[in-house]
Design an enzyme around this catalytic site. Structure first.
Site: not given
Length: 413
Positions: A164, A303, A314, A335, A340, A399
């Site tokens: 991502c 994010h 975050e 998002k 996403h 990831f």
């Protein structure tokens, strides 16, 4: 001395619009592109929602025969790239040397849908029914390769594949190449089109996806009741250009990219490092690279996936880096509206960051209803806000423990 790098063109295809301008209009209005998925067999999956690109016609951007030989993620990248190149007024081979024009477009997964389709044919009908273009249809680098071929860009050709964070890493890595004089222009960004039964099943079984059946509230970053992300697709492309090259051809400038930080968590394949330690180092590295102090930052495009662990860690990372200033700056997750887009997200969010600077508009985090005591920053809840913005930080976390941070600044001589 390193070159200054500016953004002279932008293009996107997203669940909110098949160009950047309709997408940005919907972002400012707080509209959502999430709905019941149309491209999967809903009886095969538990999660029914997705942020799909709607009514996209690849033949408007690429030869119909060639379109059938490429993955949807490549089609989206070509569309966004051609729009960005046109927006920048680039005429490769005329007002720019093709050997100094690069392409750097990442994808987290590539053409998984195309692979699934051909694997099914192989199992049911045998080898001879498998499309001979199967491999180039699904390998993640092919979006960059296809864009290079379509546009005649003969410079550096690459693809950062970091889950991502792919879109942000591709822009950051391309930034370094222009900064160091390896190219005058790079077409950079990310693309993704993997709304498939297998993708949804995999994410769902690891409990990463929201199980909220309501399209209007399922994606709710930083909200106490967040329960997972909503998968989406799209592509975002920016034109990175060496400043003097851009000025020489009279290009318009959206903003300047001034910092890039990239780190690894070295912690877990899917979970972020405790307290967002890796993300904090990425932000600190990007700010140091930019020569900007934390107190100069006005806005963070987070994010912000709407998962319990990401949004908490975050937020903790932002507090670590910005200290008391964390409560003075604005933080939001777009998002909440796009879903996403995986490897495309960072690139599309980089564009939103630039338009935030240009238009003095903070994008909202929609669906924010219930405050989480542990998440106490200004998340620009539900409604866009006017604010003079000079410096934006954009975060992408993937990831594998990949963290990427980009820093954009309003352009001035």
């Amino acid at each position: 001395m390193k070159n200054r790098v500016v953004i002279t063109g932008i293009g996107a295809v997203t669940p909110l619009g098949n160009d950047i301008w309709s997408t940005w209009e919907n972002i400012q209005k707080g509209n959502s592109g999430i709905d019941i998925a149309q491209s999967v067999h809903l009886d095969k999956v538990d999660v029914k929602l997705a942020g799909e690109v709607k009514n996209f016609k690849p033949e408007e951007f690429v030869d119909r025969k060639e379109a059938r030989r490429m993955g949807r993620f490549s089609q989206l990248a070509i569309a966004a790239s051609k729009m960005a190149v046109a927006d920048a007024g680039l005429q490769i081979g005329e007002n720019v040397n093709p050997e100094k024009v690069g392409v750097w477009i990442g994808s987290g997964i590539g053409g998984l849908g195309e692979f699934e389709e051909q694997h099914k044919k192989f199992l049911e009908k045998g080898q001879r029914r498998v499309n001979p273009f199967t491999i180039p249809m699904f390998i993640p680098d092919m979006a960059a390769g296809r864009v290079s071929i379509e546009l005649g860009a003969k410079g550096i050709n690459n693809a950062s594949v970091t889950a991502c964070a792919s879109g942000s890493n591709s822009i950051g890595d391309a930034f370094r190449a222009v900064q160091n004089g390896n190219a005058d222009v790079i077409i950079a960004g990310g693309t993704e089109a993997t709304i498939t039964e297998m993708t949804i099943a995999g994410f769902s079984n690891m409990t990463a996806l929201s199980t909220n059946p309501d399209p209007l509230t399922a994606c709710r970053p930083f909200d106490k009741n967040r329960d997972g992300f909503v998968i989406a697709e799209g592509s975002g492309i920016v034109i990175l250009e060496e400043l003097e090259h851009a000025k020489a051809r009279g290009a318009k400038i959206y903003g300047e990219i001034v910092g890039y930080g990239a780190t690894g968590d070295a912690h877990h394949i899917t979970s972020p490092a405790p307290e967002g330690e890796g993300a904090a180092r990425a932000m600190k590295g990007a700010l140091a690279d930019a020569g900007i102090t934390p107190n100069e930052v006005d806005y963070i495009n987070a994010h912000g996936t709407s998962t319990p662990l990401n949004d908490l860690n975050e937020t903790l990372a932002i507090k670590n880096v910005f200290k008391e200033h964390a409560y003075q700056l604005a933080v939001s997750s777009t998002k909440s509206m796009t879903g996403h887009m995986l490897g495309a997200s960072g690139a599309v969010e980089a564009i939103f960051s630039l338009l935030t600077i240009r238009d003095s508009i903070l994008p909202p985090t929609i669906n924010y209803q219930t405050a989480d005591p542990e998440l106490d920053l200004d998340y620009v809840p539900n409604v866009a806000r006017e604010k003079n913005v000079q410096v934006v930080v954009s975060n992408s976390l993937g990831f594998g423990g990949h963290n990427a941070t980009l820093v954009f600044r309003k352009y001035s001589e």
